[in-house]
Structure formats: structure tokens, C-alpha cells
Design a protein around this motif. Sequence first.
Motif, PDB file in Angstrom:
ATOM      1  N   UNK A 148       0.826  -1.210   0.000  1.00  0.00           N
ATOM      2  CA  UNK A 148       0.000   0.000   0.000  1.00  0.00           C
ATOM      3  C   UNK A 148       0.862   1.263   0.000  1.00  0.00           C
ATOM      4  N   UNK A 149       1.975   1.219   0.723  1.00  0.00           N
ATOM      5  CA  UNK A 149       2.822   2.417   0.861  1.00  0.00           C
ATOM      6  C   UNK A 149       4.086   2.317   0.005  1.00  0.00           C
ATOM      7  N   UNK A 150       4.149   1.327  -0.861  1.00  0.00           N
ATOM      8  CA  UNK A 150       5.379   1.093  -1.623  1.00  0.00           C
ATOM      9  C   UNK A 150       5.744   2.288  -2.502  1.00  0.00           C
ATOM     10  N   UNK A 151       4.783   2.798  -3.259  1.00  0.00           N
ATOM     11  CA  UNK A 151       5.059   3.910  -4.180  1.00  0.00           C
ATOM     12  C   UNK A 151       5.423   5.187  -3.427  1.00  0.00           C
ATOM     13  N   UNK A 152       4.618   5.651  -2.464  1.00  0.00           N
ATOM     14  CA  UNK A 152       5.027   6.871  -1.735  1.00  0.00           C
ATOM     15  C   UNK A 152       6.332   6.695  -0.973  1.00  0.00           C
ATOM     16  N   UNK A 153       6.578   5.493  -0.449  1.00  0.00           N
ATOM     17  CA  UNK A 153       7.836   5.248   0.251  1.00  0.00           C
ATOM     18  C   UNK A 153       9.019   5.348  -0.705  1.00  0.00           C
ATOM     19  N   UNK A 154       8.833   4.815  -1.896  1.00  0.00           N
ATOM     20  CA  UNK A 154       9.892   4.908  -2.908  1.00  0.00           C
ATOM     21  C   UNK A 154      10.156   6.365  -3.279  1.00  0.00           C
ATOM     22  N   UNK A 155       9.100   7.164  -3.429  1.00  0.00           N
ATOM     23  CA  UNK A 155       9.266   8.568  -3.792  1.00  0.00           C
ATOM     24  C   UNK A 155      10.011   9.324  -2.696  1.00  0.00           C
ATOM     25  N   UNK A 156       9.712   9.007  -1.444  1.00  0.00           N
ATOM     26  CA  UNK A 156      10.406   9.668  -0.331  1.00  0.00           C
ATOM     27  C   UNK A 156      11.891   9.324  -0.352  1.00  0.00           C
ATOM     28  N   UNK A 157      12.185   8.043  -0.496  1.00  0.00           N
ATOM     29  CA  UNK A 157      13.585   7.607  -0.499  1.00  0.00           C
ATOM     30  C   UNK A 157      14.316   8.166  -1.713  1.00  0.00           C
ATOM     31  N   UNK A 158      13.653   8.188  -2.869  1.00  0.00           N
ATOM     32  CA  UNK A 158      14.274   8.741  -4.078  1.00  0.00           C
ATOM     33  C   UNK A 158      14.532  10.236  -3.912  1.00  0.00           C
ATOM     34  N   UNK A 159      13.591  10.921  -3.274  1.00  0.00           N
ATOM     35  CA  UNK A 159      13.789  12.350  -3.026  1.00  0.00           C
ATOM     36  C   UNK A 159      14.958  12.633  -2.099  1.00  0.00           C
ATOM     37  N   UNK A 160      15.300  11.704  -1.265  1.00  0.00           N
ATOM     38  CA  UNK A 160      16.447  11.852  -0.366  1.00  0.00           C
ATOM     39  C   UNK A 160      17.748  11.417  -1.028  1.00  0.00           C
ATOM     40  N   UNK A 161      17.659  10.924  -2.271  1.00  0.00           N
ATOM     41  CA  UNK A 161      18.855  10.507  -2.985  1.00  0.00           C
ATOM     42  C   UNK A 161      19.469   9.230  -2.443  1.00  0.00           C
ATOM     43  N   UNK A 162      18.654   8.318  -1.955  1.00  0.00           N
ATOM     44  CA  UNK A 162      19.169   7.099  -1.327  1.00  0.00           C
ATOM     45  C   UNK A 162      18.908   5.842  -2.146  1.00  0.00           C
ATOM     46  N   UNK A 163      18.467   5.984  -3.391  1.00  0.00           N
ATOM     47  CA  UNK A 163      18.204   4.810  -4.223  1.00  0.00           C
ATOM     48  C   UNK A 163      19.511   4.044  -4.436  1.00  0.00           C
ATOM     49  N   UNK A 164      19.437   2.718  -4.320  1.00  0.00           N
ATOM     50  CA  UNK A 164      20.593   1.827  -4.501  1.00  0.00           C
ATOM     51  C   UNK A 164      21.700   2.114  -3.495  1.00  0.00           C
ATOM     52  N   UNK A 165      21.302   2.395  -2.243  1.00  0.00           N
ATOM     53  CA  UNK A 165      22.266   2.578  -1.157  1.00  0.00           C
ATOM     54  C   UNK A 165      21.873   1.687   0.012  1.00  0.00           C
ATOM     55  N   UNK A 166      22.827   1.448   0.916  1.00  0.00           N
ATOM     56  CA  UNK A 166      22.536   0.636   2.091  1.00  0.00           C
ATOM     57  C   UNK A 166      21.474   1.263   2.994  1.00  0.00           C
ATOM     58  N   UNK A 167      21.544   2.575   3.283  1.00  0.00           N
ATOM     59  CA  UNK A 167      20.501   3.163   4.141  1.00  0.00           C
ATOM     60  C   UNK A 167      19.092   2.975   3.611  1.00  0.00           C
ATOM     61  N   UNK A 168      18.942   2.907   2.277  1.00  0.00           N
ATOM     62  CA  UNK A 168      17.606   2.717   1.715  1.00  0.00           C
ATOM     63  C   UNK A 168      17.016   1.375   2.087  1.00  0.00           C
ATOM     64  N   UNK A 169      17.870   0.416   2.441  1.00  0.00           N
ATOM     65  CA  UNK A 169      17.383  -0.919   2.769  1.00  0.00           C
ATOM     66  C   UNK A 169      16.855  -1.021   4.196  1.00  0.00           C
TER      67      UNK A 169
END
Length: 297
Positions: A143-164
Motif C-alpha cells: 500500500x505504501x510502496x510507491x510513496x515510500x519509494x518517492x520519499x527515499x528517491x527524493x532523499x537521494x538514497x536509491x541503490x544505497x545501504x541506508x535505503x534498505x
Amino acid sequence: MSDQTLPATNIATVVEKRASLWTTRRVIGAISLLIIAAVFAFPIVWSALSSLKTTDDVVKFRYPLTVWTFLPPFPTLDNYAALFFQLNFGRTLLNTIIASGGQVLIAVITSTLAGYAFARLRFPFRDTIFVILLLTSFVPLEVILVPLYEVVRGMGLVSTYPALFLPFACSPFGIFLMRQAFQSIPVELDDAARVDGASTLKIFWRIALPNVKPALATLVLIQFIWSWNAYLWPLVIIQDPNMQIAQVAISGFKSVPNFPLDGPLFAGVTVVTIPLVAIAIILQRYYVRGLMSSGIR
């Protein structure tokens, strides 16, 4: 004389029958537990034995079922060699360890602090906030996958350890578990410590925390299993193959076109299962005590 010995004989007979019945029940219970354990252990043992087969043997003896479906006809460690030297699974395993370790560490810290606050401190709307927090645990990740992805992407954490692990830093189950554990500690211990001049932080660190070690072990075990078996979120947020974790990498072994990797797949499943089994065995005693002391049945 016979009238005096008859009651004693009857009592001995009753005791003997009850002992025999109790022994029978224990034997039946032990056999039932062994059957249940065998059912749960079978997939693990089967995958471990299949990891000693070549891919050709795995495919060849898959059907019809024979003894070689479960046992390796020619045991070999080639799958493990291919897994670590050709498929770069060592890096994948390291990524999984870092992601799981980070999630466990952060979740334990936040859960113990929040659990202590909800159990021991007094502040406005405490119970209401706690109920709302628990309700969030019923929201599926999908349910929250898309907004959660947008938040993490906005923080510049895609494909990083903190994103996990940062999105799961707060565990509603962990907070509930630790709150129940802290509530089981007598309040008189806090009062006595305050009389001696101890601060809230000192009471938490030196009195409360040492008394909830079984609950902490339970939290570590459950959180580790959740993070180690994560699949959907790492699949979405990690776009660099060198940063991917084990569960996603193993699933990719079945999607390589025209190049079956059944042997390395079983080897990978065996490798990622070993830490789960090991930590479950090590913390099993504390896990049971933690659930009992926390009031979870």
C-alpha cells in the motif's frame, strides 16, 4: 490383614496405571514433535542435498520421483564454487548482512527507547499514540510502496545501504514487544532508584534494560528474520546489481534466458538458510522466555 493390604494394592495399581498413561502420552507427544520437525526440516535438508548435484542432475532426476531426486548421485561442490567465484554471491551476501545488521540495530534502539517511554513515562495522549502506532503495523507494504519509494528517491538514497533499513527503523511490533517487557518489571524498582537520585536515563540503562534481555533477544531474532528474508522492497529500491541482496539475487537465477542455474540456486538457498537456522538455535531459549515475559501467547 487382607483388608489392610487391599487399599494399598489398589493405590499401587492406580499409581502404576497413571504412570503408564503418562509415559504413553509423553511417547506420543515426542513422536508427534519429531514428525512435525521432520516436515519443517525436509525442505532445508532437500535443498542442501540438491546443492551437491550438478544442474544437469537436478533437471534429470526431477521427474519421475526416485531416490536420486532427493540424494545426489555424484556429490560435488561445483555449485558453491560457481556461486561465489562466477556469480559474485559473496558481495551479495555481504550486502544482505549489512542491510540486516543495520535494520536490526536501528530497530532494537528505537524499539527499546519507545517501548520504555510507553511503559514507564507519563505524557499527554500516550495510550492514543500507542494505539495509532500499532494500527500502522496492519498496513501492508504494497500500500505504501510507491510513496515510500518517492520519499527515499527524493532523499537521494536509491541503490544505497541506508535505503534498505532506514524505512524500517521503527518497528511497531518491536515497540509493542518491548513495552510489554518493561511493564512486567515492578515499578518499585524505579521508585527506589529515584529515591537514590538516579535519572530516567540511568534507570533505563542500569535497571530496566538488564531485566528485559529475553525480550531483546526475541526482538533481534524476529527482526533479523524479517530483514534477512526481505524481497519486495530491495527489488524496488536497489537498481544496481552490485548492491542487490541475496533473496533477489537467488530469484534471478531462474530468470536467466537459456541458462538454467538450478544447482547454484540450491546452493544459494542453503547458504542463506544457514544464518537463520544458526541464530534461531542460539536464541531459541531466550525467544521462548521473551514471548512469555512479554505477555504474548
